[in-house]
Each structure stands twice: as C-alpha cells, then as structure tokens.
Design a protein around this motif. Sequence first.
Motif, PDB file in Angstrom:
ATOM      1  N   GLU A 174       0.816  -1.221   0.000  1.00 40.36           N
ATOM      2  CA  GLU A 174       0.000   0.000   0.000  1.00 40.36           C
ATOM      3  C   GLU A 174       0.849   1.271   0.000  1.00 40.36           C
ATOM      4  OE1 GLU A 174      -3.347   0.432  -0.214  1.00 40.36           O
ATOM      5  OE2 GLU A 174      -3.529  -1.719  -0.536  1.00 40.36           O
ATOM      6  N   GLY A 175       2.161   1.114  -0.157  1.00 44.34           N
ATOM      7  CA  GLY A 175       3.047   2.266  -0.167  1.00 44.34           C
ATOM      8  C   GLY A 175       3.335   2.819   1.216  1.00 44.34           C
ATOM      9  N   LEU A 176       3.155   2.005   2.233  1.00 44.14           N
ATOM     10  CA  LEU A 176       3.376   2.443   3.608  1.00 44.14           C
ATOM     11  C   LEU A 176       4.553   1.709   4.249  1.00 44.14           C
ATOM     12  CD1 LEU A 176      -0.372   2.390   4.734  1.00 44.14           C
ATOM     13  CD2 LEU A 176       0.970   4.378   4.035  1.00 44.14           C
ATOM     14  N   GLY A 177       5.497   1.283   3.447  1.00 48.96           N
ATOM     15  CA  GLY A 177       6.607   0.472   3.931  1.00 48.96           C
ATOM     16  C   GLY A 177       7.523   1.163   4.911  1.00 48.96           C
ATOM     17  N   GLU A 178       7.460   2.492   4.982  1.00 45.07           N
ATOM     18  CA  GLU A 178       8.343   3.207   5.909  1.00 45.07           C
ATOM     19  C   GLU A 178       7.837   3.159   7.344  1.00 45.07           C
ATOM     20  OE1 GLU A 178       5.242   6.236   4.952  1.00 45.07           O
ATOM     21  OE2 GLU A 178       6.307   4.760   3.769  1.00 45.07           O
ATOM     22  N   ILE A 179       6.644   2.610   7.562  1.00 44.69           N
ATOM     23  CA  ILE A 179       6.065   2.509   8.902  1.00 44.69           C
ATOM     24  C   ILE A 179       6.285   1.093   9.425  1.00 44.69           C
ATOM     25  CG2 ILE A 179       3.957   2.707  10.277  1.00 44.69           C
ATOM     26  CD1 ILE A 179       4.821   5.343   8.982  1.00 44.69           C
ATOM     27  N   ASN A 180       7.016   0.964  10.557  1.00 46.99           N
ATOM     28  CA  ASN A 180       7.200  -0.366  11.138  1.00 46.99           C
ATOM     29  C   ASN A 180       6.093  -0.649  12.158  1.00 46.99           C
ATOM     30  OD1 ASN A 180       7.982   0.594  13.751  1.00 46.99           O
ATOM     31  ND2 ASN A 180      10.091   0.860  13.026  1.00 46.99           N
ATOM     32  N   LEU A 239       9.262   8.233  18.309  1.00 47.29           N
ATOM     33  CA  LEU A 239       8.640   9.555  18.171  1.00 47.29           C
ATOM     34  C   LEU A 239       9.527  10.482  17.347  1.00 47.29           C
ATOM     35  CD1 LEU A 239       7.184  10.129  21.759  1.00 47.29           C
ATOM     36  CD2 LEU A 239       5.960   9.420  19.694  1.00 47.29           C
ATOM     37  N   ASP A 240      10.849  10.396  17.560  1.00 44.68           N
ATOM     38  CA  ASP A 240      11.777  11.210  16.762  1.00 44.68           C
ATOM     39  C   ASP A 240      11.611  10.913  15.272  1.00 44.68           C
ATOM     40  OD1 ASP A 240      12.852  12.362  19.060  1.00 44.68           O
ATOM     41  OD2 ASP A 240      14.630  11.059  19.084  1.00 44.68           O
ATOM     42  N   ARG A 241      11.567   9.624  14.922  1.00 38.66           N
ATOM     43  CA  ARG A 241      11.446   9.239  13.509  1.00 38.66           C
ATOM     44  C   ARG A 241      10.100   9.663  12.927  1.00 38.66           C
ATOM     45  NH1 ARG A 241      14.980   5.222  15.252  1.00 38.66           N
ATOM     46  NH2 ARG A 241      13.533   3.585  15.793  1.00 38.66           N
ATOM     47  N   LEU A 242       9.027   9.455  13.682  1.00 42.85           N
ATOM     48  CA  LEU A 242       7.701   9.844  13.200  1.00 42.85           C
ATOM     49  C   LEU A 242       7.574  11.356  13.081  1.00 42.85           C
ATOM     50  CD1 LEU A 242       5.539   7.255  15.155  1.00 42.85           C
ATOM     51  CD2 LEU A 242       5.836   7.361  12.667  1.00 42.85           C
ATOM     52  N   GLU A 243       8.224  12.072  13.971  1.00 47.29           N
ATOM     53  CA  GLU A 243       8.205  13.539  13.893  1.00 47.29           C
ATOM     54  C   GLU A 243       8.987  14.005  12.666  1.00 47.29           C
ATOM     55  OE1 GLU A 243       8.145  17.075  17.151  1.00 47.29           O
ATOM     56  OE2 GLU A 243       9.729  15.574  17.405  1.00 47.29           O
ATOM     57  N   GLN A 244      10.127  13.371  12.381  1.00 43.13           N
ATOM     58  CA  GLN A 244      10.915  13.705  11.188  1.00 43.13           C
ATOM     59  C   GLN A 244      10.132  13.461   9.908  1.00 43.13           C
ATOM     60  OE1 GLN A 244      14.438  11.331  11.716  1.00 43.13           O
ATOM     61  NE2 GLN A 244      15.347  12.733  13.207  1.00 43.13           N
ATOM     62  N   LYS A 245       9.268  12.441   9.922  1.00 42.08           N
ATOM     63  CA  LYS A 245       8.428  12.123   8.754  1.00 42.08           C
ATOM     64  C   LYS A 245       7.204  13.032   8.665  1.00 42.08           C
ATOM     65  CE  LYS A 245       9.735   7.262   8.789  1.00 42.08           C
ATOM     66  NZ  LYS A 245       9.306   5.881   8.979  1.00 42.08           N
ATOM     67  N   ARG A 297      -1.303  14.596  16.517  1.00 40.17           N
ATOM     68  CA  ARG A 297      -1.345  14.235  15.101  1.00 40.17           C
ATOM     69  C   ARG A 297      -1.070  15.462  14.231  1.00 40.17           C
ATOM     70  NH1 ARG A 297      -6.778  11.136  13.982  1.00 40.17           N
ATOM     71  NH2 ARG A 297      -5.738  10.953  11.987  1.00 40.17           N
ATOM     72  N   THR A 298      -0.705  15.193  12.995  1.00 46.23           N
ATOM     73  CA  THR A 298      -0.490  16.235  12.000  1.00 46.23           C
ATOM     74  C   THR A 298      -1.417  15.960  10.815  1.00 46.23           C
ATOM     75  OG1 THR A 298       1.202  14.953  10.859  1.00 46.23           O
ATOM     76  CG2 THR A 298       1.960  16.430  12.632  1.00 46.23           C
ATOM     77  N   PRO A 299      -1.568  16.908   9.888  1.00 48.23           N
ATOM     78  CA  PRO A 299      -2.376  16.634   8.687  1.00 48.23           C
ATOM     79  C   PRO A 299      -1.880  15.415   7.894  1.00 48.23           C
ATOM     80  CG  PRO A 299      -2.047  18.984   8.931  1.00 48.23           C
ATOM     81  CD  PRO A 299      -1.188  18.320   9.974  1.00 48.23           C
ATOM     82  N   ALA A 300      -0.553  15.227   7.820  1.00 52.47           N
ATOM     83  CA  ALA A 300      -0.015  14.049   7.118  1.00 52.47           C
ATOM     84  C   ALA A 300      -0.442  12.767   7.821  1.00 52.47           C
ATOM     85  CB  ALA A 300       1.509  14.134   7.037  1.00 52.47           C
ATOM     86  N   ASN A 301      -0.496  12.793   9.129  1.00 59.40           N
ATOM     87  CA  ASN A 301      -0.933  11.645   9.919  1.00 59.40           C
ATOM     88  C   ASN A 301      -2.391  11.312   9.596  1.00 59.40           C
ATOM     89  OD1 ASN A 301      -2.337  10.402  12.287  1.00 59.40           O
ATOM     90  ND2 ASN A 301      -0.304  10.458  13.206  1.00 59.40           N
ATOM     91  N   GLU A 302      -3.211  12.324   9.502  1.00 61.40           N
ATOM     92  CA  GLU A 302      -4.637  12.117   9.213  1.00 61.40           C
ATOM     93  C   GLU A 302      -4.835  11.474   7.841  1.00 61.40           C
ATOM     94  OE1 GLU A 302      -6.401  15.948   9.927  1.00 61.40           O
ATOM     95  OE2 GLU A 302      -5.821  15.889  12.039  1.00 61.40           O
TER      96      GLU A 302
END
Length: 147
Positions: free
Chosen positions: A30-36, A72-78, A97-102
Amino acid sequence: MKKTAREGGFLVSKIHQSAKRIFSKKLRDEGLGEINSAQGRILFVLWKKDGIPISELAQKTALEKSTLTAMLDRLEQKGLLARVRRPGDRRKILVARTPANERLEKKFKGVSEKMTSLFYNGFSDGERDQFERFLRRVFANLGGKTG
C-alpha cells in the motif's frame, strides 16, 4: 498419565513473527513500507486519542520510554506527529497528530482491517471474543495492564 507439554508461549511467538511479516508486506503493498509495527502502534493509539502525554502513550503501546522516544523522533521527522507543550502547563509535552498523519490513517486502517480478517478467518464472533479474553488474561498474568 503422561502430561502434555504446553506450547502457548511458543505459538504466540510464532504467530507474532508471521503476523509481523505479513503485515509489513501488506503495508509495503500500500506504499506504507516506511512505517514499522512499533510505529504503527503509536499511530493507532493517536488515532484513538490525539494529544496525549508521552507517559500515557508509553503505557498504551507497551513500549519502553527509550524505544518510544526514538520512534517519536522518527515519526516527527516524517511529519506524522508533533510534540507540543500543554496549554497552561508548559512542562507537560503532548504527542499530537499532524495533517499528514490524518491522511495516512485511512490507508493504514484498511491494511489493518485486511489483517484482522486474515487473523480471524473461520472464527465465529463468540470464538473471537473468547480468544481475546484468554489473551487479556495471559497478558495480565505477565504483568501487563488490560485497559
């Protein structure tokens, strides 16, 4: 009478490994491979309750604070979350959350629903409920909180 060796812990471990591998592949598809998976747990908690203290997030994800901080550091960087000061108490930091998160939530939840369907294939609603009650008891026996 011979006592049968119990394999609960071994089976849970094997299920965890298989589920993690399959879920990661579905995320990549689904193109979400950067999320572990650990990052996914953090996002899932935030989708249920936005703007929570780090201590609450650690409890709800069952992640150690040092591991959580790195995630959290990695998710914030993304751009998928932000750490903000609580209004009225600048000492407290909330994870929001951020708009990208939504935008990510809908895709991620779709993958999660597919995984749940695969996981419970062939189970009745009653069997699912009973299985989850048993898992909560095992988790509580190991010192976990089931809330």
